[in-house]
Design an enzyme around this catalytic site. Structure first.
Site, short mmCIF file in Angstrom:
data_model
loop_
_atom_site.label_atom_id
_atom_site.label_comp_id
_atom_site.label_asym_id
_atom_site.label_seq_id
_atom_site.Cartn_x
_atom_site.Cartn_y
_atom_site.Cartn_z
N ARG A 242 0.80 -1.23 0.00
CA ARG A 242 0.00 0.00 0.00
C ARG A 242 0.83 1.27 0.00
NH1 ARG A 242 -3.07 -3.96 1.71
NH2 ARG A 242 -1.15 -4.57 2.71
N THR A 243 1.80 1.34 0.89
CA THR A 243 2.53 2.60 1.05
C THR A 243 3.28 2.94 -0.24
OG1 THR A 243 2.72 2.18 3.40
CG2 THR A 243 4.17 3.87 2.50
N LYS B 56 25.15 -4.09 -0.85
CA LYS B 56 26.62 -4.09 -0.89
C LYS B 56 27.22 -3.38 0.31
CE LYS B 56 26.49 -3.67 -5.94
NZ LYS B 56 26.77 -2.72 -7.02
N ARG C 106 11.48 3.73 3.27
CA ARG C 106 11.06 2.76 4.30
C ARG C 106 12.27 1.89 4.60
NH1 ARG C 106 5.80 -1.07 4.41
NH2 ARG C 106 4.95 0.92 5.12
N HIS D 185 5.23 6.00 11.40
CA HIS D 185 4.69 5.90 10.04
C HIS D 185 3.72 7.08 9.89
CE1 HIS D 185 3.45 4.30 6.31
NE2 HIS D 185 3.14 3.08 6.65
C1 NCD Z 1 1.82 -1.18 8.05
C2 NCD Z 1 3.32 -0.96 8.15
O1 NCD Z 1 4.06 -1.26 7.22
O2 NCD Z 1 3.70 -0.44 9.19
N1 NCD Z 1 1.35 -1.28 6.76
C3 NCD Z 1 1.08 -0.14 6.04
O3 NCD Z 1 1.97 0.66 5.78
N2 NCD Z 1 -0.18 0.09 5.67
C4 NCD Z 1 1.27 -2.15 8.99
C5 NCD Z 1 1.85 -3.53 9.09
O4 NCD Z 1 2.78 -3.91 8.41
O5 NCD Z 1 1.30 -4.28 9.92
#
Ligand code: NCD
Length: 310
Positions: free
Chosen positions: A59-60, A88, A109, A137
């Protein structure tokens, strides 16, 4: 409108003022309307987004990339740490100093807490935290606030229960700060080993939030307007054995919803494993897929704002 986020990084939930959040919501609502009407926005024409994802994501990453395309920008991407020079042994700072020569904004991320801050310190262009390990997040929290506002008409005076892995879940770390800022009452529902970290609870209380701990899910659901369910974060456990001890500890099903507060809204950042029964999907208050879709307009707004194109 004076753009309050121009040139800024997005690293934590606490960095946001109410005014800034409300501005993101307003811009997102306008963009959502435009997309609904089939309009092609082009305010980010000529801009490039780099997505650097060193942890799994559906999703993100996809909603950030779709958002950039929907506002007329373009995207370059490292889809997994394994295919980049991180494999690396390159540092985050070196990767980011390279990528900023190719792009106008970065979404990162990474499994390490503080990684987005590290990236932001190294880069001159805006850096957006797409999840830093068990840290934060913040863009998920913005889309969660957008969702609660759409589903419930606002946050003030609402009781929102955060349920599940409150220790390792970065989405609830970020969301709790925004709930406190908007005057929602916060119910924390977790087993002892997955409790919300003390420093976060202390911070919420210091901001004047009413925080209640109710470890029984049925009881918590009876008191709450919104139930925000989270996955037990398997990848953060030291051993499979420790994970198995708490796996499946809460399962939200229709039986529980029938006994919960009337009209309760069920949210989840997704992905779900076993914490919401599939039968709940047809309940009208099940908002988690609408929530995932709200990531698009919110991220269109965020990208446009930090790049100074609204
Ligand atoms: C979450 C995350 O990656 O923190 N997912 C997201 O970004 N919608 C939640 C999760 O992984 O449980």
């Amino acid at each position: 409108m004076k753009n309050l986020l121009k040139g800024k990084d997005v690293l934590t939930a606490q960095q946001f003022s109410k005014e800034e959040i409300l501005q993101v919501m307003d811009v997102a609502a306008d963009m959502e309307k435009a997309v609904r009407k089939g309009k092609n926005l082009d305010n980010m024409e000529g801009k490039i987004l780099a997505t650097l994802f060193f942890e799994p994501s559906t999703r993100t990453r996809l909603s950030f990339e779709a958002a950039m395309l929907r506002v007329g920008g373009q995207v370059i991407s490292v889809a997994s740490g394994a295919t980049s020079s991180a494999a690396k042994g390159e540092t985050i700072a070196d990767s980011v100093k390279t990528v900023e020569g190719y792009a106008d904004v970065i979404v990162i991320r990474h499994p390490q807490v503080g990684s987005a801050q590290e990236a932001a310190d190294a880069a001159d262009i805006p850096v957006i935290n797409g999840g830093d390990g068990t840290g934060q997040h913040p863009t998920q929290a913005l889309l969660d606030v957008y969702t609660i506002t759409k589903e419930k008409g606002g946050l003030e005076g609402l009781t929102v229960c955060l349920l599940g892995d409150l220790k390792n879940g970065r989405t609830v770390h970020s969301l709790s700060h925004m709930l406190a800022l908007f005057g929602a009452r916060i119910v924390l529902c977790a087993p002892e080993v997955l409790k919300m970290p003390d420093y976060i609870v202390a911070d919420l209380k210091q901001r004047g939030a009413e925080v209640l701990e109710i470890p029984d899910a049925a009881e918590a659901a009876q008191q709450s307007d919104v139930l925000y369910v989270t996955r037990v974060q398997k990848e953060r456990f030291a051993s499979e054995e420790d994970y198995l001890k708490v796996k499946g500890i809460y399962v939200i099903d229709m039986n529980m919803i029938r006994q919960a507060k009337k009209g309760i809204t069920i949210m989840h950042p997704l992905p779900r494993v076993d914490e919401i029964a599939y039968e709940v999907d047809s309940y009208e208050g099940a908002a988690y897929f609408r929530q995932a879709h709200n990531g698009l307009p919110v991220r269109m707004a965020l990208l446009s704002m930090v790049c100074g194109r609204v």
